[in-house]
Design an enzyme around this catalytic site. Structure first.
Site, PDB file in Angstrom:
ATOM      1  N   LYS A  45       0.819  -1.214   0.000  1.00 39.85           N
ATOM      2  CA  LYS A  45       0.000   0.000   0.000  1.00 39.85           C
ATOM      3  C   LYS A  45       0.858   1.271   0.000  1.00 39.85           C
ATOM      4  O   LYS A  45       2.067   1.221   0.290  1.00 39.85           O
ATOM      5  CB  LYS A  45      -0.957  -0.043   1.191  1.00 39.85           C
ATOM      6  CG  LYS A  45      -1.977  -1.195   1.088  1.00 39.85           C
ATOM      7  CD  LYS A  45      -2.990  -1.148   2.212  1.00 39.85           C
ATOM      8  CE  LYS A  45      -4.016  -2.276   2.062  1.00 39.85           C
ATOM      9  NZ  LYS A  45      -5.038  -2.239   3.126  1.00 39.85           N
ATOM     10  N   TYR A  85     -12.312  -1.829  -4.123  1.00 39.91           N
ATOM     11  CA  TYR A  85     -12.787  -2.126  -2.764  1.00 39.91           C
ATOM     12  C   TYR A  85     -14.315  -2.019  -2.672  1.00 39.91           C
ATOM     13  O   TYR A  85     -14.839  -1.719  -1.599  1.00 39.91           O
ATOM     14  CB  TYR A  85     -12.134  -1.181  -1.754  1.00 39.91           C
ATOM     15  CG  TYR A  85     -10.798  -1.670  -1.206  1.00 39.91           C
ATOM     16  CD1 TYR A  85     -10.699  -2.888  -0.527  1.00 39.91           C
ATOM     17  CD2 TYR A  85      -9.640  -0.913  -1.317  1.00 39.91           C
ATOM     18  CE1 TYR A  85      -9.491  -3.340  -0.004  1.00 39.91           C
ATOM     19  CE2 TYR A  85      -8.411  -1.357  -0.788  1.00 39.91           C
ATOM     20  CZ  TYR A  85      -8.367  -2.571  -0.129  1.00 39.91           C
ATOM     21  OH  TYR A  85      -7.170  -3.021   0.403  1.00 39.91           O
ATOM     22  N   ASN A 148      -2.235  -0.060   6.686  1.00 42.18           N
ATOM     23  CA  ASN A 148      -1.728  -1.319   7.242  1.00 42.18           C
ATOM     24  C   ASN A 148      -0.798  -2.069   6.289  1.00 42.18           C
ATOM     25  O   ASN A 148      -0.699  -3.282   6.315  1.00 42.18           O
ATOM     26  CB  ASN A 148      -2.895  -2.192   7.719  1.00 42.18           C
ATOM     27  CG  ASN A 148      -3.917  -2.424   6.630  1.00 42.18           C
ATOM     28  OD1 ASN A 148      -3.704  -2.074   5.475  1.00 42.18           O
ATOM     29  ND2 ASN A 148      -5.026  -3.038   6.983  1.00 42.18           N
ATOM     30  N   HIS A 151      -2.228  -5.640   1.321  1.00 41.13           N
ATOM     31  CA  HIS A 151      -3.560  -6.215   1.063  1.00 41.13           C
ATOM     32  C   HIS A 151      -3.383  -7.643   0.577  1.00 41.13           C
ATOM     33  O   HIS A 151      -2.393  -7.956  -0.078  1.00 41.13           O
ATOM     34  CB  HIS A 151      -4.289  -5.407  -0.023  1.00 41.13           C
ATOM     35  CG  HIS A 151      -5.419  -6.167  -0.664  1.00 41.13           C
ATOM     36  ND1 HIS A 151      -6.687  -6.202  -0.134  1.00 41.13           N
ATOM     37  CD2 HIS A 151      -5.455  -6.963  -1.770  1.00 41.13           C
ATOM     38  CE1 HIS A 151      -7.462  -6.966  -0.899  1.00 41.13           C
ATOM     39  NE2 HIS A 151      -6.734  -7.438  -1.900  1.00 41.13           N
ATOM     40  N   GLU A 162      -9.465 -10.093  -8.454  1.00 44.71           N
ATOM     41  CA  GLU A 162      -8.480  -9.047  -8.177  1.00 44.71           C
ATOM     42  C   GLU A 162      -7.270  -9.164  -9.111  1.00 44.71           C
ATOM     43  O   GLU A 162      -6.708  -8.151  -9.532  1.00 44.71           O
ATOM     44  CB  GLU A 162      -8.049  -9.119  -6.705  1.00 44.71           C
ATOM     45  CG  GLU A 162      -9.213  -8.776  -5.773  1.00 44.71           C
ATOM     46  CD  GLU A 162      -8.854  -8.851  -4.293  1.00 44.71           C
ATOM     47  OE1 GLU A 162      -7.707  -9.226  -3.957  1.00 44.71           O
ATOM     48  OE2 GLU A 162      -9.725  -8.535  -3.467  1.00 44.71           O
TER      49      GLU A 162
END
Ligand code: ATP
Ligand code: MG
Length: 172
Positions: A45, A85, A148, A151, A162
């Site tokens: 990320k 998302y 965080n 993913h 995805e």
């Protein structure tokens, strides 16, 4: 025993079986093991890419035996992030989270190994880095529940979707 009693008992047993199956599937959704070679989608990320943690994270991935089938660096627009998302579109954090995911370049990867989907989620750790176990990537590199670091797809269907989202044009 009348036919009606037999039908009632059969329906009750079938109902209980369905409730158990659905409950089990929901609870263990992230931990189902197929014991087959799988592919999953991993993302590093924006905050981790910006902090030059791409290399150390890829090191951890390769040390755990994942093969990187393909990878690329992309900068999503906010609408693309919302599309990716979409399952969270009704959550309170959706706006902030899509803003964050589109705030800078990310590194997307197709990872392959036995049980790749569950094993990658285990290596990532809990969504909230503060609750993630020692040795997990989110514990080591995550900042907070939103930022965080990584993913991972949470099911075979999600992994397929995805991977297609980012690598539709990939040469086989
Ligand atoms: P990911 O889908 O990114 O692998 P996950 O499956 O562990 O993470 P999800 O519940 O799918 O967790 O949430 C998707 C992402 O949304 C999280 O990784 C995080 O960036 C963000 N997020 C989740 N919960 C919150 C929250 N309570 N507040 C802010 N952001 C959140
Ligand atoms: Mg998720």
């Amino acid at each position: 025993m009348t036919l009606r009693t037999i039908i009632t008992i059969t329906l009750v047993i079938a109902g209980i079986a369905v409730i158990f199956y659905v409950g089990y599937s929901l609870i263990f959704k992230h931990y189902r093991r197929s014991n087959t070679i799988e592919r999953t989608l991993a993302i590093i990320k924006p905050e981790a890419v910006q902090a030059h943690q791409t290399g150390p994270i890829i090191d951890r991935i390769e040390q755990m035996g994942f093969t990187i089938i393909d990878f690329r660096k992309v900068h999503l627009g906010k609408e693309e992030a919302a599309k990716f998302y979409h399952e969270h579109k009704n959550k309170s954090f959706f706006g902030d989270m899509t803003q964050y995911i589109s705030s800078g370049p990310i590194v997307v990867m197709i990872l392959e190994k036995l049980n790749a989907i569950g094993d990658w989620r285990d290596l990532m750790g809990a969504t909230n880095p503060a609750k993630a176990k020692d040795g997990t990537i989110r514990k080591q590199f995550g900042t907070n529940i939103e930022k965080n670091a990584v993913h991972g797809s949470d099911s075979q269907a999600a992994a397929q979707q995805e991977i297609a989202f980012f690598f539709a044009d990939r040469r086989k």
